[in-house]
Design an enzyme around this catalytic site. Structure first.
Site, short mmCIF file in Angstrom:
data_model
loop_
_atom_site.label_atom_id
_atom_site.label_comp_id
_atom_site.label_asym_id
_atom_site.label_seq_id
_atom_site.Cartn_x
_atom_site.Cartn_y
_atom_site.Cartn_z
N ARG A 20 0.70 -1.21 -0.05
CA ARG A 20 0.01 0.01 -0.14
C ARG A 20 0.90 1.24 -0.25
NH1 ARG A 20 -2.93 -3.96 2.17
NH2 ARG A 20 -0.74 -4.30 2.96
N THR A 21 1.66 1.31 0.96
CA THR A 21 2.23 2.70 1.16
C THR A 21 3.20 3.06 -0.14
OG1 THR A 21 2.53 2.17 3.69
CG2 THR A 21 3.79 4.09 2.79
N LYS B 132 26.49 -4.20 -2.95
CA LYS B 132 27.91 -4.50 -3.13
C LYS B 132 28.58 -3.77 -2.17
CE LYS B 132 26.93 -3.28 -8.17
NZ LYS B 132 27.23 -2.21 -9.13
N ARG C 232 11.64 3.87 3.52
CA ARG C 232 11.16 3.02 4.65
C ARG C 232 12.25 2.19 5.00
NH1 ARG C 232 5.78 -0.63 4.38
NH2 ARG C 232 5.20 1.21 5.19
N HIS D 248 5.06 5.96 11.64
CA HIS D 248 4.70 5.83 10.29
C HIS D 248 3.80 6.97 9.91
CE1 HIS D 248 3.43 4.35 6.47
NE2 HIS D 248 3.00 3.12 6.71
#
Ligand code: NCD
Length: 289
Positions: free
Chosen positions: A48-49, A76, A98, A126
């Site tokens: 969703r986000t 890497k 996030r 959030h």
């Protein structure tokens, strides 16, 4: 200006954002970010986000670049900060991030020119989820009527960034919060709390159900079925009561909320998703237009 946690925005700013979001629901396409570039950087899974932010950005006419972290140079051996500094050197207007670790969006914000939007960090915050939750509550009850509304936040509150952001935001807007969870999911707070959902069911206007954050704790506290016996939102529990049901997703069906309740008109889980795009459009415009 960045958005790391809900208290970065004043109450007046949030009301103005909600007025804008309401307009976006009515008139979804306004190309006010045509010359802007937004990068989405997700170190944790999202349905969703991420799509909500990207759709919000595109509806406003912005260019969106998603960095596929699994294929990026962090694999890497490049440090997170170097990755972010390199992205910032391409002059994006915003970086939406996030991460599983608390505080990463704030640290990034201290090092880049772009505005940083926290799309969820660990169990900390959030902010846009809490904003869209409050918007959905306000849409249902009306702006003048949210003060004093009683909300039960139910589930793995301790490990939930959604719960932590909502506790700040909903309390600030005058909602009366009760935390409902087994002891192992209950954080230390000054809010009212209980482990007995049935005992408070006649005293709530809203239930916000939350998923067990299995990725944030390795201990197995209980089986999902044992948890569901006490905390699943069922038709048998709700009966005909007029209670608004919310959940940020992803829902564990029949553990968090029963199928029948998810299909019930009282359940606004998909309205939350629709509102999320409009609220994020308002946030993006506010931060970078
Ligand atoms: C939440 C999250 O990732 O914090 N989901 C969301 O963004 N809508 C909640 C969760 O993962 O349980």
């Amino acid at each position: 200006m960045s958005l790391i946690q809900t208290d970065d925005f004043s109450t007046a700013t949030i009301q103005a954002l909600f007025d804008k979001a309401q307009n976006f629901l009515n008139t979804p396409t306004v190309p006010s970010l045509q010359d802007k570039l937004i990068i989405t950087l997700f170190f944790e899974n999202s349905t969703r986000t991420r799509s909500s932010f990207e759709i919000a950005a595109k509806r406003l006419g912005a260019q969106v670049v998603h960095l596929d972290v699994d294929k990026s140079s962090t694999q890497k051996g490049e440090t997170l900060l170097d990755t972010v500094l390199n992205l910032d050197a391409m002059n994006p207007d915003a970086i939406i991030v996030r991460h599983a670790q608390n505080g990463i969006p704030k640290t990034i914000d201290e090092h880049v020119k772009a505005q940083v939007i926290n799309a969820g960090d660990g169990n900390h915050a959030h902010p846009t989820q809490a904003l869209l939750d409050l918007f959905t509550i306000q849409q249902h009850f009306g702006k003048e009527h949210i003060k004093g509304k009683r909300i039960a936040i139910v589930g793995d509150i301790k490990n939930s960034r959604v719960a932590h952001s909502n506790m700040e935001l909903l309390a600030r807007f005058g909602l009366d919060i009760t935390l409902v969870a087994p002891s192992f999911f209950m954080p230390q707070t000054t809010f009212k709390n209980t482990d007995n959902l049935r005992s408070i069911i006649d005293d709530v206007d809203i239930i916000m159900s939350l998923r067990t954050q299995t990725e944030r704790h390795s201990d197995v506290y209980t089986t999902p079925q044992e948890y569901a016996k006490e905390f699943c939102i069922t038709q048998e529990l709700l009966q005909k009561r007029n209670i608004l049901i919310l959940h940020p997703g992803p829902v564990h069906r029949n553990i968090d909320i029963e199928d029948g309740v998810l299909a019930d008109a009282r359940c606004k889980v998909l309205a939350q998703v629709t509102n999320g795009v409009a609220v994020r459009m308002a946030v993006l415009e506010h931060l970078i237009a």
